[in-house]
Write an enzyme that holds these catalytic residues in place. Structure first.
Site, PDB file in Angstrom:
ATOM      1  N   LYS A   2     -14.381  -8.817  -6.863  1.00  0.00           N
ATOM      2  CA  LYS A   2     -14.675  -9.065  -5.459  1.00  0.00           C
ATOM      3  C   LYS A   2     -16.174  -9.353  -5.299  1.00  0.00           C
ATOM      4  O   LYS A   2     -16.997  -8.435  -5.422  1.00  0.00           O
ATOM      5  CB  LYS A   2     -14.259  -7.873  -4.603  1.00  0.00           C
ATOM      6  CG  LYS A   2     -12.750  -7.617  -4.649  1.00  0.00           C
ATOM      7  CD  LYS A   2     -12.338  -6.447  -3.777  1.00  0.00           C
ATOM      8  CE  LYS A   2     -10.823  -6.299  -3.747  1.00  0.00           C
ATOM      9  NZ  LYS A   2     -10.375  -5.143  -2.935  1.00  0.00           N
ATOM     10  N   LYS A  42       0.833  -1.192   0.000  1.00  0.00           N
ATOM     11  CA  LYS A  42       0.000   0.000   0.000  1.00  0.00           C
ATOM     12  C   LYS A  42       0.876   1.253   0.000  1.00  0.00           C
ATOM     13  O   LYS A  42       1.612   1.522   0.960  1.00  0.00           O
ATOM     14  CB  LYS A  42      -0.899   0.007   1.238  1.00  0.00           C
ATOM     15  CG  LYS A  42      -1.721  -1.264   1.398  1.00  0.00           C
ATOM     16  CD  LYS A  42      -2.654  -1.499   0.220  1.00  0.00           C
ATOM     17  CE  LYS A  42      -3.482  -2.745   0.426  1.00  0.00           C
ATOM     18  NZ  LYS A  42      -4.441  -2.986  -0.661  1.00  0.00           N
TER      19      LYS A  42
END
Length: 368
Positions: free
Chosen positions: A265, A165
């Site tokens: 997802k 990240k």
């Protein structure tokens, strides 16, 4: 076969350590998960889980899952759970939008279909074998040394693909961080740099044109159009994530002709029924896909791994397992788990995960 009851449970899932993303502007310490059981008059039940990643990552939140199910449940009573398209049409009429609410019910109906046909979900979704799926780690935003230490720790557990990240307003910091991480990688591992929408297009272009990476760049900017602007001006392949909710979003991304991959997802797009449609579209246009869920226990992870396992290997990238970050395990030992960098879907009929009622506690609601 008819649905005779829909029952929900709420469970807090604390993370093992605080998790930061999007340049550190988003911090998470616990997830609010909803478990759903759909019961039928044939004595067969199915399970699903809806678990947004906190309240401020996407337009979804835990209490919203339960409120939405309360709106939907009575419309589903008397319906045949094996008729998946009809179930989804019923939910869409009763509650337009709110796809994240519908995902757990959809997965529970898939679980029922698998049980009554005697087939695991990976077979119903198009697979021929329970193909093991590579899994990737997820590295929280931190200092360069902290992130490299996390990567080395995950490598020791079998992970060879990492999602690091990054992001922020200072291009120099991100350039230095990415370069240091790349230098620290072993020959058999690679990193996807997940920006989680944190860069403006100008910052993204500055950073990416000054680094060399062996992996992907994920969701550099907030919107689809901003990401396309970046993708046309950099040499790294761009993967989309948070800006994709509906099939129409994926179709628009393809029409822009700027992206090489997406994340699929189930919890975000409405469950396995819609995730399979999106997966199949991705196959037809040559995308590579990370197929994983937004969050949740091994139950949610396993539903996504069934879909990933049934996806051709050439189009299938590694899947993330949220369970790896949790301090609790409400479906202890069940489902798809990391084994030296790979997770295999269960071969039992249906989902292959059955939560214990003792682990879940008292139901929040029962609709009959």
């Amino acid at each position: 076969m008819k649905i005779i009851a829909v029952t929900t449970w709420q469970l807090d899932l604390p993370l093992r350590r605080p998790y930061l993303l999007s340049g550190g502007r988003l911090k998470f310490e616990s997830l609010d998960s909803t478990f759903v059981r759909v019961d039928t008059d044939a004595g067969v039940s199915g399970w699903g889980e809806g678990c947004p990643w906190g309240n401020n990552y996407l337009p979804a939140h835990g209490p919203g899952v339960r409120a939405g199910i309360a709106t939907l449940a009575h419309k589903l009573l008397g319906q045949d759970p094996r008729s998946l398209d009809a179930i989804n049409r019923t939910m869409d009429i009763a509650l337009p939008g709110h796809l994240y609410v519908k995902s757990a019910i959809d997965v529970a109906c898939w679980d029922i279909l698998g049980k009554v046909t005697g087939m695991p979900l990976w077979r119903l979704l198009g697979g021929t074998v329970a193909d093991p799926v590579a899994v990737n780690s997820s590295i929280s935003t931190g200092t360069t040394d902290e992130m490299i230490a996390l990567i080395r720790g995950e490598y020791s557990e079998g992970y060879r693909t990492h999602s690091a990240k990054v992001g922020g307003s200072d291009p120099i910091t991100d350039i230095a961080r990415i370069e240091a991480i790349e230098l620290a990688l072993k020959p058999d591992e690679k990193v996807t740099y997940d920006v989680n929408r944190a860069w403006l297009p100008g910052v993204a272009i500055q950073v990416l044109n000054n680094v060399s990476v062996r992996g992907w760049i994920e969701q550099p900017c907030e919107t689809l159009q901003q990401c396309a602007q970046v993708a046309r001006r950099v040499r790294q392949p761009i993967m989309l994530d948070e800006c994709l909710h509906t099939f129409e979003d994926h179709l628009q991304a393809w029409r822009l002709d700027a992206f090489a991959g997406v994340k699929v997802k189930p919890n975000r797009v409405g469950g396995l029924t819609r995730a399979r449609q999106i997966r199949d579209f991705g196959l037809s246009v040559g995308w590579q896909m990370h197929i994983e869920d937004v969050g949740g226990s091994a139950l949610a992870d396993t539903a996504a791994v069934h879909l990933a396992s049934s996806t051709p290997a050439a189009n299938r990238l590694a899947s993330w397992l949220c369970q790896h970050h949790l301090a609790v395990d409400p479906v202890h030992g069940q489902g798809a788990r990391n084994v030296v960098g790979f997770a295999s879907p269960p071969t039992a009929p249906g989902l292959g995960v059955e939560p214990s009622l003792a682990a879940l506690g008292a139901p929040v609601s029962v609709f009959r």
